[in-house]
Design an enzyme around this catalytic site. Structure first.
Site, PDB file in Angstrom:
ATOM      1  N   LYS A  54       0.843  -1.199   0.000  1.00 53.67           N
ATOM      2  CA  LYS A  54       0.000   0.000   0.000  1.00 53.67           C
ATOM      3  C   LYS A  54       0.881   1.253   0.000  1.00 53.67           C
ATOM      4  O   LYS A  54       0.632   2.197  -0.750  1.00 53.67           O
ATOM      5  CB  LYS A  54      -0.926  -0.003   1.229  1.00 53.67           C
ATOM      6  CG  LYS A  54      -2.070  -0.996   1.071  1.00 53.67           C
ATOM      7  CD  LYS A  54      -2.858  -1.193   2.352  1.00 53.67           C
ATOM      8  CE  LYS A  54      -3.904  -2.291   2.139  1.00 53.67           C
ATOM      9  NZ  LYS A  54      -4.601  -2.689   3.358  1.00 53.67           N
ATOM     10  N   GLN A  98      -4.939  -1.128   9.484  1.00 53.40           N
ATOM     11  CA  GLN A  98      -4.856  -2.498   8.971  1.00 53.40           C
ATOM     12  C   GLN A  98      -5.477  -3.477   9.970  1.00 53.40           C
ATOM     13  O   GLN A  98      -5.120  -3.476  11.146  1.00 53.40           O
ATOM     14  CB  GLN A  98      -3.376  -2.845   8.703  1.00 53.40           C
ATOM     15  CG  GLN A  98      -3.157  -4.194   8.062  1.00 53.40           C
ATOM     16  CD  GLN A  98      -3.725  -4.287   6.644  1.00 53.40           C
ATOM     17  OE1 GLN A  98      -3.595  -3.371   5.846  1.00 53.40           O
ATOM     18  NE2 GLN A  98      -4.388  -5.397   6.341  1.00 53.40           N
ATOM     19  N   ASP A 121     -11.254   3.135   3.797  1.00 50.60           N
ATOM     20  CA  ASP A 121     -11.666   1.730   3.739  1.00 50.60           C
ATOM     21  C   ASP A 121     -13.184   1.619   3.629  1.00 50.60           C
ATOM     22  O   ASP A 121     -13.717   0.542   3.350  1.00 50.60           O
ATOM     23  CB  ASP A 121     -11.210   0.991   5.007  1.00 50.60           C
ATOM     24  CG  ASP A 121     -10.003   0.093   4.739  1.00 50.60           C
ATOM     25  OD1 ASP A 121      -9.791  -0.267   3.563  1.00 50.60           O
ATOM     26  OD2 ASP A 121      -9.294  -0.245   5.701  1.00 50.60           O
TER      27      ASP A 121
END
Ligand code: NDP
Length: 295
Positions: A54, A98, A121
């Site tokens: 990422k 995460q 997200d």
């Protein structure tokens, strides 16, 4: 029939290139450089690999990447304090925590603390509610990638029978909401569904997000269907001591009947990061009161 292989790697590279063009334009015309903060807690090897990719792709697209690596034992209060600082930092347009988080931390509480405008997200209840009611929202990256892949082989999804196997908050439910938005006729199947093979055989668009290696068999696929396999499952390989990755679909069997199918790896996986970058540039535009980007 042998299915067209949907090349997620190539489509993701195209999407990232479009993001890079938009980032260059924002920086040139508005002196805005989008920034993504990635928060990693502990030393989960798979999470470290994801976070590494990422960060690399964020920088390659011309955006700023801010890293926050916290120890496994960090308290929930400390993590929430970091989220509050990132929420207040104007250089940060996107915040990604995460998952999974260690057990002393309530993951939902942390996700709920992220500013919905920086929730790249798309897991905040406000964004989930906006998606469900058809309002503009930051949408979870994996389902967004699935829609882009399906549209790469279908001009329109309108009127098609779509079956989504899996009803998680991060894949199945948002994917179903996006498909409704595309005017598909949507069925969401799960572990209590009766006669799953028969339900799947109705699908013009079949999405598998189950987490069970090669569960969806070739004869569950309607001839000519588009099959999008979200699964990432590690299984023992033929070489002793080694593993390999397979999807939730029996690829060889399904490819004989499908019109188009995503491979694993190289299908949905690369799209997830590309869509994270898309969400970051969208969030940056919204934060600066600029029109939505062309990606
Ligand atoms: P979850 O475990 O949260 O959800 C799995 C879903 O599958 C549940 O709704 C469950 O039903 C359903 N299910 C389980 N067993 C069966 C069965 N026998 N028949 C029908 N349905 C069943 O998984 P996620 O949604 O988080 O992930 C799904 C897969 O996608 C995993 O392989 C994961 O690794 C992968 N993934 C890939 C990503 C990518 O970037 N490519 C990103 C995210 C996930 P019920 O609700 O009834 O329990």
């Amino acid at each position: 029939m042998t299915a067209t292989v949907i090349d997620g790697k190539a489509i993701a590279a195209e999407t990232r290139a479009q993001v890079a063009v938009e980032v260059a334009r924002l920086s040139r015309d508005h002196r805005v450089v989008p920034g993504l903060a990635v928060v990693l807690v502990g030393n989960n090897p798979a999470s470290e690999v994801y976070v590494g990719s990422k960060k690399k792709m964020t920088v390659e697209a011309g955006m700023k990447s801010f890293d926050h690596h916290l120890p496994e034992q960090v308290s929930e209060a400390e993590l929430l304090a970091l989220i509050a600082r990132l929420n207040a930092d104007p250089a940060v347009n996107g915040i990604l925590v995460q998952l999974p988080l260690p057990q002393q931390i309530d993951a939902q509480k942390v996700l709920n603390a992220i500013d919905p405008g920086k929730d790249v997200d798309g897991f905040h209840p406000l964004n989930a509610g906006r998606l469900a009611t058809g309002l503009p929202a930051l949408v979870p990256c994996t389902p967004l990638g699935c829609i882009i892949l399906a549209k790469s082989v279908r001009q329109s999804l309108a009127g098609l029978d779509a079956v989504v196997v899996g009803r998680s908050n991060i894949v199945g439910k948002p994917l179903a909401a996006l498909l409704i938005g595309e005017s598909a006729t949507v069925t969401v199947a799960h572990s209590k569904t009766r006669d799953l093979p028969e339900v799947c055989r109705r699908a013009d668009l079949l999405f598998a997000a189950v987490g069970r290696p090669e569960m969806v068999k070739g004869d569950w696929v309607k001839p000519g269907a588009t099959v999008i396999d979200v699964g990432i499952n590690r299984v023992p390989s033929a070489t002793p001591g080694k593993t390999r990755i397979v999807g939730d679909v029996d690829y060889a069997g399904a490819a004989e009947r499908a019109g188009a199918i995503t491979p694993v790896p190289g299908g949905v996986g690369p799209m997830t990061i590309a869509c994270l970058l898309v969400n970051t540039v969208r969030a940056a535009c919204a934060a600066h009161g600029l029109p939505a980007p062309a990606v």
